[in-house]
Write an enzyme that holds these catalytic residues in place. Structure first.
Site, PDB file in Angstrom:
ATOM      1  N   ARG A 162       0.838  -1.206   0.000  1.00 47.10           N
ATOM      2  CA  ARG A 162       0.000   0.000   0.000  1.00 47.10           C
ATOM      3  C   ARG A 162       0.877   1.262   0.000  1.00 47.10           C
ATOM      4  NH1 ARG A 162      -2.261  -3.679  -1.123  1.00 47.10           N
ATOM      5  NH2 ARG A 162      -4.164  -4.608  -0.328  1.00 47.10           N
ATOM      6  N   SER A 232     -11.404  -1.640   2.816  1.00 44.92           N
ATOM      7  CA  SER A 232     -10.541  -1.910   3.972  1.00 44.92           C
ATOM      8  C   SER A 232     -10.065  -0.585   4.564  1.00 44.92           C
ATOM      9  CB  SER A 232      -9.336  -2.747   3.550  1.00 44.92           C
ATOM     10  OG  SER A 232      -9.751  -3.976   3.008  1.00 44.92           O
ATOM     11  N   GLU A 328      -5.528   2.728   5.957  1.00 46.47           N
ATOM     12  CA  GLU A 328      -5.215   2.635   4.532  1.00 46.47           C
ATOM     13  C   GLU A 328      -5.904   3.772   3.789  1.00 46.47           C
ATOM     14  OE1 GLU A 328      -6.400  -0.499   1.021  1.00 46.47           O
ATOM     15  OE2 GLU A 328      -5.672  -1.324   2.913  1.00 46.47           O
TER      16      GLU A 328
END
Length: 345
Positions: A162, A232, A328
């Protein structure tokens, strides 16, 4: 063209009520450069937005929101690979469907990831055993100050979990305008996660993987068109082996994923679930009942509700496991993006 209504509610998948001073749609690099320069002249904050699938607006945005709608998919076929040049404003899932329809495998594990193609390299999106970096050939980046486009090869993008250079050196004043993908004709299915492990690698098709991934995602993840969410919310944390073993001694069923560097990746959703937070709510925001990694806009949540819930989840998991989850999702304040961890501290 600018919109008359400056509401951001339909432009972020959390469906949070927020507004911008200006909202503009752009279809090419010239319009994008012009929009950026106009914001600079007015000394306004500038935010380039795809489909708003990975952002949390903390409050109204005091500047110019520009919606990237640069489209186009070009396919070049070689003896042993396909090369795709894709405009940053294309929808990612539609790109996956396009590839399948043209008998080009390699993207099927990444089905139903929300957002635009231009957002994919920023997060180095990944799911079911594949990350973007494994299929990325290059990323075209526009310097909005000069109008010049630079092509970064995949190994220059500093991809990580990420993570990418686009969160750092190529952030302010730069915009991703196209992504190049390289997909081999020597296709090897990735069958390491979930229901995919049931398939025979010798006979499975890309379409079967695509259908299975879609089914798994739809069974676990709420549809943002129905229930506001940003997918998420937290990254899966990576810890040292000793920390992982200590938690496993107490929770033998804990999922864990050893990494090449000796670290161990844990499942953030599992940690939240073990903290007994499934279904927990603050105001109109809640932890999703089926997937604890997802925070949802359950009942006309405010930005403050989501932020308070995200902070509570983070603190509760830290108190139980000694692990601080990192968001995230990107946090956007009045003047632009802010550090999400600091915003929850």
């Amino acid at each position: 063209m600018s919109t008359d209504d400056n509401s951001l509610q339909s432009l972020n998948t959390f469906s949070l009520a927020a507004h911008a001073a200006v909202i503009t749609h752009i279809n090419n690099t010239t319009q994008l450069t012009d929009a950026w320069k106009k914001a600079q002249e007015k000394q306004q904050p500038f935010l380039l937005l795809g489909e708003g699938s990975n952002v949390l607006f903390l409050e109204d945005f005091t500047g110019s929101v520009v919606l990237n709608r640069i489209k186009g998919i070009e396919v070049t076929e070689r003896a042993d690979e396909w090369l795709l040049h894709v405009g940053a404003g294309e929808n990612w899932h539609q790109l996956v469907c396009f590839a399948l329809e043209h008998n080009i495998p390699g993207l099927e594990n990444l089905a139903l990831i929300p957002g635009c193609v231009g957002s994919a390299p920023i997060q180095n999106i990944g799911a079911y055993g594949i990350e973007l970096q494994s299929v990325c050939d290059y990323v075209d980046v526009l310097d909005m100050r000069t109008g010049k486009i630079t092509r970064l090869q995949s190994d220059e993008c500093q991809f990580g979990y990420r993570e990418s250079i686009f969160k750092h050196a190529y952030k302010d004043g730069y915009a991703i305008v196209a992504v190049g993908l390289k997909l081999t004709k020597h296709w090897q299915p990735k069958l390491t996660y979930g229901d995919l492990t049931r398939f025979d690698p010798q006979t499975v098709t890309a379409r079967q993987i695509f259908d299975s991934v879609c089914a798994m995602r739809l069974s676990k993840l709420p549809d943002p068109a129905i229930t506001g969410n940003a997918g998420s919310f937290y990254k899966n944390p990576t810890v040292d082996a000793a920390t992982a073993e200590k938690i496993r001694s107490e929770f033998p069923s804990m999922p864990f994923y050893p990494q090449p560097n000796g670290q161990v990746k844990l499942a953030a959703g599992w940690l939240v679930e073990q903290a007994h937070l499934k279904g927990f709510s603050i105001g109109g925001a809640a932890v999703h009942q089926n997937q604890a990694l997802v925070l949802i806009n359950k009942d006309h949540a405010s930005s403050a509700d989501v932020r308070a819930l995200a902070k509570h989840v983070r603190n509760t998991v830290a108190a139980k496991f000694g692990i601080w989850l990192e968001p995230e999702v990107r946090f956007i304040a009045a003047g632009g993006e802010v550090n999400a961890v600091e915003a929850l501290s």
